[in-house]
Design an enzyme around this catalytic site. Sequence first.
Site, PDB file in Angstrom:
ATOM      1  N   TYR A 424      30.757  12.911 132.025  1.00  0.00           N
ATOM      2  CA  TYR A 424      31.720  13.992 132.222  1.00  0.00           C
ATOM      3  C   TYR A 424      33.133  13.472 132.464  1.00  0.00           C
ATOM      4  O   TYR A 424      33.346  12.316 132.718  1.00  0.00           O
ATOM      5  CB  TYR A 424      31.261  14.993 133.269  1.00  0.00           C
ATOM      6  N   GLU A 425      34.084  14.427 132.313  1.00  0.00           N
ATOM      7  CA  GLU A 425      35.521  14.106 132.307  1.00  0.00           C
ATOM      8  C   GLU A 425      35.865  13.090 131.217  1.00  0.00           C
ATOM      9  O   GLU A 425      36.734  12.236 131.377  1.00  0.00           O
ATOM     10  CB  GLU A 425      35.980  13.598 133.679  1.00  0.00           C
ATOM     11  N   GLY A 426      35.168  13.196 130.110  1.00  0.00           N
ATOM     12  CA  GLY A 426      35.391  12.298 128.978  1.00  0.00           C
ATOM     13  C   GLY A 426      34.358  11.194 128.951  1.00  0.00           C
ATOM     14  O   GLY A 426      34.269  10.396 129.887  1.00  0.00           O
ATOM     15  N   GLN A 431      36.904   7.495 126.408  1.00  0.00           N
ATOM     16  CA  GLN A 431      37.838   6.646 127.157  1.00  0.00           C
ATOM     17  C   GLN A 431      38.255   5.435 126.328  1.00  0.00           C
ATOM     18  O   GLN A 431      39.443   5.084 126.261  1.00  0.00           O
ATOM     19  CB  GLN A 431      37.204   6.171 128.477  1.00  0.00           C
TER      20      GLN A 431
END
Length: 554
Positions: A424-426, A431
């Site tokens: 999550y969050e990328g 990244q």
Amino acid sequence: MPNFYRDNPDLVFQMRQVDWGAFVPALESGFQDPADTAPRSLAEAQETYEAVLELAGQISAEVAAPAAAANDAEGARLMDGRMIHAQGIQRALAALKEARLLAMGLPRRFGGWNLPATVTTAVLEMVSRADAALHSIVGAQEFANVVNEFGSEALKQRVLPRVAEGSVGVSMVLTEPDAGSDLSGVQCRATLDPAGRWSLNGTKNFATNGGAEILIVLARSEPGSTDTKGLSLFVVERGPQVKLLKLEEKMGIHASPTCLLAFEDAPASLVGERGKGLHPYMLRLMFEARLSVASQSVGVAQAAYEEALKYARVRQQFKRPLIRFHPIADKLVRMSVELQAVRALLYDTAQSVDRRSALRAVGGEAFAAADRQADLLTPLLKYWASEMANRVASEAVQIHGGYGYIREYPVERLYRDARILPLYEGTSEIQVGTIIQPILAGGLGTILDALASRVPEGPMKQALAEGRTLLDASIAALAARDDKRITQLYARHVVDSATEILGGLLLCAQGARSERKALAAAVWIRERLPRIRMRTELVRDCDTTVIERPEALL
């Protein structure tokens, strides 16, 4: 009494290395804030930070950690359309609210502490060590910073005092069933009526803490648009037009509610300007979220390492403790050293975020340089920290043997909790894709040069210089290919080598002040330099079979 700040010498060491003078005076407006709780000097600010860390460490150890297993078993619940937290989560949130440790970074005029990111990151690390699910809830409160930075004064006054007080929760709501990593696919519609009132219609899923009262929502405000320029950012307060349809059943972080939401003509307030929802508002939120996940990763890894070390010292096999078996000791040493290296980068990155905030009002090249550094280090850190947490949690289970697979032991839960971190969050792939182009363009060189200047002369600096030469060779080989497919395929090798050089430089720089850090640096370099050599050969060789003939191998 247990305290997750005092009993973690490495966290205390990192706080002692912070150059507070580089950003705190600017963040505190030259110590001219008239509020009674505002510091009047740098020394007074540091005393406040130390007190906050002590208090957060106490609550994390005494209130949050003992309830983590029960929270995992109970989970969050959906009742009559409302989200109900596990009982232990409720007690921890109440303790943090009483201590005013929710939305710590908000200005004092709204009831916050105006704490720098370096301090809030340390608090969140300790919260995560206690319970990763609790971190997901507490960390989400910091997303209100985007309202403080970009919202109207009326919106700030309506929302932020309640967030700082802890009477309302916050959720960042981005993802949709057909729009995950690619946010250009967002279809949740924002409509402006003739009276100037906005309303939202659409569905959002995977909303962490989505049962919160304050939802920060990315929606399509420009009719007919199909790209990210048609997106705007909104604040939606929970009401009858926001339906909580489902709580997801997850592998881990059971006590963190992950929600499916439906907006049905839900009243909304625009944050900032139309069409800037993703750039720059949501990107700012996402970078903040990635720093938060990095702190969560370090907290989970610390908890897993502590459990493994404790178990290895007491568990007897063949009439001696596990820790006296060299392969087990080797695992623990590698866990400890990588955890130290990532934590060093975590707080170096947090300081770069604080320096950027301190320089924003001034602007100019100094701000631009700080901005570039924070933008590069944050996704790189999130990638490395989340992958490291999974390695450490996996080794902790392995050290426990069969007992690591049993729910009676905390490492089973920590292993499950860690698995979300690279997702999550990328995702890790996102990244790596975010940072490879700045690295190929030379953006990492300035950072590495600055870190190298802090390393004492000697064999370790020479070894790191060799690693840097190899990294530069990998970068040059990829850049020379000038092929997007090859760059995507081999980017991870380059980024992994970059993290290992960063870790070595940071440990060596800290080794000048600590014998333990110097030893950790030596162990790190001996193990990592051969890996960098191997990756450089892989990138130079650049086998393209996976690109050209994947079906032949599947």
